[in-house]
Design a protein around this motif. Structure first.
Motif, PDB file in Angstrom:
ATOM      1  N   PHE A 184       0.833  -1.209   0.000  1.00  0.00           N
ATOM      2  CA  PHE A 184       0.000   0.000   0.000  1.00  0.00           C
ATOM      3  C   PHE A 184       0.868   1.260   0.000  1.00  0.00           C
ATOM      4  O   PHE A 184       0.619   2.199  -0.779  1.00  0.00           O
ATOM      5  CB  PHE A 184      -0.930  -0.001   1.216  1.00  0.00           C
ATOM      6  N   LEU A 185       1.891   1.276   0.864  1.00  0.00           N
ATOM      7  CA  LEU A 185       2.782   2.435   0.907  1.00  0.00           C
ATOM      8  C   LEU A 185       3.601   2.559  -0.371  1.00  0.00           C
ATOM      9  O   LEU A 185       3.923   3.676  -0.802  1.00  0.00           O
ATOM     10  CB  LEU A 185       3.710   2.336   2.126  1.00  0.00           C
ATOM     11  N   THR A 186       3.951   1.427  -0.978  1.00  0.00           N
ATOM     12  CA  THR A 186       4.679   1.464  -2.251  1.00  0.00           C
ATOM     13  C   THR A 186       3.846   2.146  -3.331  1.00  0.00           C
ATOM     14  O   THR A 186       4.347   2.999  -4.085  1.00  0.00           O
ATOM     15  CB  THR A 186       5.062   0.041  -2.695  1.00  0.00           C
ATOM     16  N   LEU A 187       2.555   1.798  -3.390  1.00  0.00           N
ATOM     17  CA  LEU A 187       1.659   2.434  -4.358  1.00  0.00           C
ATOM     18  C   LEU A 187       1.539   3.928  -4.070  1.00  0.00           C
ATOM     19  O   LEU A 187       1.668   4.767  -4.982  1.00  0.00           O
ATOM     20  CB  LEU A 187       0.283   1.772  -4.300  1.00  0.00           C
ATOM     21  N   LEU A 188       1.313   4.259  -2.809  1.00  0.00           N
ATOM     22  CA  LEU A 188       1.122   5.657  -2.401  1.00  0.00           C
ATOM     23  C   LEU A 188       2.370   6.497  -2.703  1.00  0.00           C
ATOM     24  O   LEU A 188       2.291   7.579  -3.305  1.00  0.00           O
ATOM     25  CB  LEU A 188       0.794   5.707  -0.908  1.00  0.00           C
ATOM     26  N   CYS A 189       3.532   5.977  -2.309  1.00  0.00           N
ATOM     27  CA  CYS A 189       4.778   6.738  -2.469  1.00  0.00           C
ATOM     28  C   CYS A 189       5.216   6.822  -3.932  1.00  0.00           C
ATOM     29  O   CYS A 189       5.844   7.801  -4.340  1.00  0.00           O
ATOM     30  CB  CYS A 189       5.887   6.122  -1.619  1.00  0.00           C
ATOM     31  N   THR A 190       4.896   5.797  -4.712  1.00  0.00           N
ATOM     32  CA  THR A 190       5.205   5.857  -6.148  1.00  0.00           C
ATOM     33  C   THR A 190       4.399   6.959  -6.826  1.00  0.00           C
ATOM     34  O   THR A 190       4.920   7.695  -7.681  1.00  0.00           O
ATOM     35  CB  THR A 190       4.909   4.500  -6.817  1.00  0.00           C
ATOM     36  N   ILE A 191       3.134   7.093  -6.432  1.00  0.00           N
ATOM     37  CA  ILE A 191       2.301   8.167  -6.980  1.00  0.00           C
ATOM     38  C   ILE A 191       2.887   9.538  -6.619  1.00  0.00           C
ATOM     39  O   ILE A 191       2.983  10.441  -7.472  1.00  0.00           O
ATOM     40  CB  ILE A 191       0.851   8.043  -6.467  1.00  0.00           C
ATOM     41  N   VAL A 192       3.295   9.692  -5.341  1.00  0.00           N
ATOM     42  CA  VAL A 192       3.893  10.963  -4.900  1.00  0.00           C
ATOM     43  C   VAL A 192       5.184  11.240  -5.668  1.00  0.00           C
ATOM     44  O   VAL A 192       5.425  12.359  -6.134  1.00  0.00           O
ATOM     45  CB  VAL A 192       4.157  10.952  -3.380  1.00  0.00           C
ATOM     46  N   PHE A 193       6.032  10.204  -5.811  1.00  0.00           N
ATOM     47  CA  PHE A 193       7.285  10.354  -6.548  1.00  0.00           C
ATOM     48  C   PHE A 193       7.032  10.798  -7.983  1.00  0.00           C
ATOM     49  O   PHE A 193       7.654  11.743  -8.485  1.00  0.00           O
ATOM     50  CB  PHE A 193       8.062   9.039  -6.533  1.00  0.00           C
ATOM     51  N   LEU A 194       6.118  10.117  -8.678  1.00  0.00           N
ATOM     52  CA  LEU A 194       5.838  10.436 -10.074  1.00  0.00           C
ATOM     53  C   LEU A 194       5.281  11.855 -10.215  1.00  0.00           C
ATOM     54  O   LEU A 194       5.628  12.586 -11.152  1.00  0.00           O
ATOM     55  CB  LEU A 194       4.857   9.420 -10.661  1.00  0.00           C
ATOM     56  N   PHE A 195       4.411  12.235  -9.275  1.00  0.00           N
ATOM     57  CA  PHE A 195       3.855  13.592  -9.325  1.00  0.00           C
ATOM     58  C   PHE A 195       4.951  14.637  -9.149  1.00  0.00           C
ATOM     59  O   PHE A 195       5.046  15.600  -9.929  1.00  0.00           O
ATOM     60  CB  PHE A 195       2.782  13.771  -8.253  1.00  0.00           C
ATOM     61  N   LEU A 196       5.780  14.480  -8.109  1.00  0.00           N
ATOM     62  CA  LEU A 196       6.827  15.468  -7.847  1.00  0.00           C
ATOM     63  C   LEU A 196       7.833  15.547  -8.991  1.00  0.00           C
ATOM     64  O   LEU A 196       8.274  16.635  -9.376  1.00  0.00           O
ATOM     65  CB  LEU A 196       7.548  15.139  -6.537  1.00  0.00           C
ATOM     66  N   PHE A 197       8.190  14.367  -9.530  1.00  0.00           N
ATOM     67  CA  PHE A 197       9.179  14.360 -10.612  1.00  0.00           C
ATOM     68  C   PHE A 197       8.609  15.008 -11.878  1.00  0.00           C
ATOM     69  O   PHE A 197       9.257  15.846 -12.513  1.00  0.00           O
ATOM     70  CB  PHE A 197       9.614  12.927 -10.915  1.00  0.00           C
ATOM     71  N   ALA A 198       7.372  14.621 -12.217  1.00  0.00           N
ATOM     72  CA  ALA A 198       6.761  15.154 -13.447  1.00  0.00           C
ATOM     73  C   ALA A 198       6.360  16.617 -13.302  1.00  0.00           C
ATOM     74  O   ALA A 198       6.441  17.387 -14.270  1.00  0.00           O
ATOM     75  CB  ALA A 198       5.538  14.313 -13.819  1.00  0.00           C
ATOM     76  N   ALA A 199       5.935  16.997 -12.095  1.00  0.00           N
ATOM     77  CA  ALA A 199       5.455  18.367 -11.869  1.00  0.00           C
ATOM     78  C   ALA A 199       6.517  19.240 -11.199  1.00  0.00           C
ATOM     79  O   ALA A 199       6.179  20.259 -10.578  1.00  0.00           O
ATOM     80  CB  ALA A 199       4.192  18.329 -11.010  1.00  0.00           C
ATOM     81  N   SER A 200       7.786  18.866 -11.328  1.00  0.00           N
ATOM     82  CA  SER A 200       8.858  19.599 -10.640  1.00  0.00           C
ATOM     83  C   SER A 200       8.917  21.066 -11.067  1.00  0.00           C
ATOM     84  O   SER A 200       9.148  21.952 -10.242  1.00  0.00           O
ATOM     85  CB  SER A 200      10.206  18.925 -10.885  1.00  0.00           C
ATOM     86  N   HIS A 201       8.696  21.333 -12.357  1.00  0.00           N
ATOM     87  CA  HIS A 201       8.698  22.729 -12.827  1.00  0.00           C
ATOM     88  C   HIS A 201       7.531  23.502 -12.211  1.00  0.00           C
ATOM     89  O   HIS A 201       7.690  24.677 -11.821  1.00  0.00           O
ATOM     90  CB  HIS A 201       8.604  22.767 -14.356  1.00  0.00           C
ATOM     91  N   PHE A 202       6.374  22.859 -12.121  1.00  0.00           N
ATOM     92  CA  PHE A 202       5.205  23.512 -11.515  1.00  0.00           C
ATOM     93  C   PHE A 202       5.452  23.821 -10.039  1.00  0.00           C
ATOM     94  O   PHE A 202       5.164  24.930  -9.571  1.00  0.00           O
ATOM     95  CB  PHE A 202       3.984  22.604 -11.666  1.00  0.00           C
ATOM     96  N   VAL A 203       5.989  22.831  -9.297  1.00  0.00           N
ATOM     97  CA  VAL A 203       6.273  23.031  -7.874  1.00  0.00           C
ATOM     98  C   VAL A 203       7.290  24.162  -7.700  1.00  0.00           C
ATOM     99  O   VAL A 203       7.148  25.014  -6.813  1.00  0.00           O
ATOM    100  CB  VAL A 203       6.806  21.723  -7.237  1.00  0.00           C
ATOM    101  N   ALA A 204       8.325  24.170  -8.544  1.00  0.00           N
ATOM    102  CA  ALA A 204       9.343  25.223  -8.462  1.00  0.00           C
ATOM    103  C   ALA A 204       8.745  26.602  -8.746  1.00  0.00           C
ATOM    104  O   ALA A 204       9.086  27.591  -8.083  1.00  0.00           O
ATOM    105  CB  ALA A 204      10.477  24.922  -9.441  1.00  0.00           C
ATOM    106  N   ARG A 205       7.833  26.661  -9.730  1.00  0.00           N
ATOM    107  CA  ARG A 205       7.178  27.950 -10.027  1.00  0.00           C
ATOM    108  C   ARG A 205       6.322  28.404  -8.859  1.00  0.00           C
ATOM    109  O   ARG A 205       6.228  29.606  -8.581  1.00  0.00           O
ATOM    110  CB  ARG A 205       6.315  27.831 -11.289  1.00  0.00           C
ATOM    111  N   MET A 206       5.681  27.463  -8.147  1.00  0.00           N
ATOM    112  CA  MET A 206       4.905  27.809  -6.952  1.00  0.00           C
ATOM    113  C   MET A 206       5.792  28.469  -5.901  1.00  0.00           C
ATOM    114  O   MET A 206       5.353  29.342  -5.151  1.00  0.00           O
ATOM    115  CB  MET A 206       4.262  26.549  -6.354  1.00  0.00           C
TER     116      MET A 206
END
Length: 534
Positions: free
Chosen positions: A94-116
């Motif tokens: 369960f944590l593997t699924l949850l953390c993989t989603i968080v990882f993929l979001f942060l990695f893919a949306a890194s430019h968006f997070v940085a702009r925030m």
């Protein structure tokens, strides 16, 4: 049997407290050489993204292992070893699924997070930080298993080893990148990579402890496991509520990452100047962290005793330990805040090479008092079974911090962010204390004790002001080495004056001093052994 269980419980609590103290000191201390090596702008780039790693670290240290350990302990008491393996397997996947989603979001949306955060160049540091989440499932599962078995050694060893390798990597990579003229964002990414190294090391250490049983835990038939949904819901919601109340300082840093730099740019500051200002503001983080660790170390050691007293329904012991925990936190937290404010100028020069931002660091130093009280009170509430309320209060504090930043930064500049942090933490403390007083039906600190603590602090402050006036009159414009001597001598002398007044005014009773040395717990342990022998 009860005596053995209590002994393991107390011994484990001591091990975890010691490991936590070491890792928190390392976590606070490494920022000082990093800032000295890389400078204020590189320090800014790292600190802007650090809350993301801090979130991951808190979940892997406090949240998920605590929930898993609770479920494991309950099943072990009932002798259901197969159920223990079921819980571990569900938790990991369960944590593997949850953390993989968080990882993929942060990695893919890194430019968006940085702009925030107002600076798109931070994206590479966000991407490096995202990898830390991939190690969380295994770390949380194994720590939870051993903690639920009252074996705290694997957790302690992994925490200390992780921090040692992380800090070493940060310092070494910073030296290398600065020597080879890399840009500040690459230096920040190198520092964040130290956290990835720490996570990998922690996985290896924990794997060595559990490697024999790992196959039986991870590879189980999913269809044969009952009550999967209940386990996942408990893990998710309880993990979050436990974590949020331990994220007080991280939450404040995260709000600052989203607002301070953006608002400085909005106020007309040039980008490089705004980065320097934010980097100077971030100098307060290691000072606040270190002070908070010291202020909470003694009081949090009493929490396991209160938890055990709650199990035995010993209301009198709970009230006594609660008052003592609050008093110890108040004494150390107030002393550290006032003492730091008095000697902040030489301390700033000693640690960070110059006195830039000393006035705002003095304000931010009072976060030590309120963050220590917030963490202690939230932990006590969790020990008494109230996990949701302190998490909610922390979120209220975060919203208050955001609103206060928006209002105060245009009026006071970056000092407004420091004032906003103190106000928000104070609000969290008030809410936690109000609930605690209702739960235990008693006042948390006696007025006469509070007055004596304030008088002792006032005496220390007067002494330090006189001391600084004399030293700076005799040695004006001292060098960094001179400022270091001035700061260290001031801390020692001020601490001695504070201690002298605490003793003379009888702030602590003999019974309270004995409890801090665990004499009462030791006598209780002996009593349990005697009953067992009878």
């Amino acid at each position: 049997m009860k005596a053995k269980k209590y002994s393991a419980f107390w011994h484990g609590a001591v091990i975890l407290t010691a490991a936590g103290l070491i890792t928190k000191i390392l976590s606070a201390f490494y920022r000082i050489p990093y800032q000295n090596i890389a400078g204020d702008i590189a320090f800014y780039t790292y600190q802007q993204v650090y809350p993301i790693y801090g979130l991951c670290l808190t979940f892997a240290v406090y949240g998920f292992p605590a929930v898993i350990s609770k479920m494991i302990a309950e099943q072990k008491e009932d002798g259901k070893e197969e159920r223990v393996r079921d819980i571990l397997s569900i938790s990991f996947w369960f944590l593997t699924l949850l953390c993989t989603i968080v990882f993929l979001f942060l990695f893919a949306a890194s430019h968006f997070v940085a702009r925030m955060m107002g600076d798109e160049q931070l994206y590479k540091i966000v991407r490096v930080a995202s990898f830390c989440f991939l190690f969380m499932p295994f770390i949380s599962m194994v720590r939870g298993y051993f903690q639920g078995s009252y074996n705290m050694l694997p957790t302690a060893v992994s925490q200390v080893t992780e921090q040692l390798l992380r800090v070493s990597t940060i310092v070494l990579l910073s030296l290398y990148f600065v020597a080879n003229d890399f840009d500040v964002y690459t230096i920040g990414a190198g520092a964040m990579f130290g956290s990835v190294v720490g996570g990998m090391v922690s996985v290896v250490v924990l794997w060595l402890f559990l490697r024999r049983n790992l196959q039986h835990v991870l590879f189980r038939r999913w269809s044969s496991i009952s009550k999967k949904g209940m386990i996942m819901r408990a893990l998710f919601w309880q993990g979050i509520t436990i974590c949020v109340s331990n994220l007080v300082l991280i939450v404040m840093q995260f709000v600052d990452s989203l607002t301070v730099y953006n608002m400085l740019i909005g106020a007309g500051e040039f980008a490089d100047r705004a980065k320097v200002i934010k980097g100077i503001y971030d100098r307060g983080i290691p000072l606040v962290q270190l002070g908070t660790v010291v202020a909470t170390s003694f009081s949090l050691a009493l929490i396991p005793v209160m938890t055990e007293a709650r199990r035995r329904k010993d209301t009198a012991l709970i009230r006594g330990k609660l008052r003592l925990a609050v008093k110890v936190t108040l004494v150390i937290g107030l002393g550290a805040s006032v003492g730091l404010a008095c000697i902040i100028k030489p301390t700033n020069i000693m640690l960070f090479e110059n006195q830039a931002g000393s006035d705002l660091l003095a304000i931010l130093g009072f976060s030590i008092l309120f963050s220590a009280l917030a963490i202690t009170s939230a932990t006590v509430l969790q020990g008494l079974g109230y996990t949701a309320a302190p998490a909610l209060f922390t979120l209220v504090g975060a919203v208050t911090k955001y609103a206060a930043n928006i209002i105060l930064i245009p009026q006071l500049g970056v000092k407004g962010a420091a004032v906003a942090t103190v106000i928000s933490l104070m609000l969290i403390v008030i809410l936690n204390f109000f609930l605690l007083a209702r739960v235990v039906c008693t006042s948390l600190i006696e007025w006469f004790a509070l007055i004596r603590i304030v008088l002792s602090c006032g005496a220390m402050a007067l002494f330090l002001m006189l001391y600084l006036f004399i030293v700076e009159s005799v040695f004006p414009g001292a060098s960094r080495s001179g400022a270091s001597v001035e700061a260290i001598a001031g801390a020692v002398l001020g601490g001695l004056v504070y201690l002298l007044f605490l003793v003379k005014l009888h702030v602590f009773t003999e019974e309270e001093l004995g409890a801090l040395l665990h004499r009462r717990e030791i006598s209780f342990q002996k009593k349990m052994r005697k009953e067992k022998g009878a």
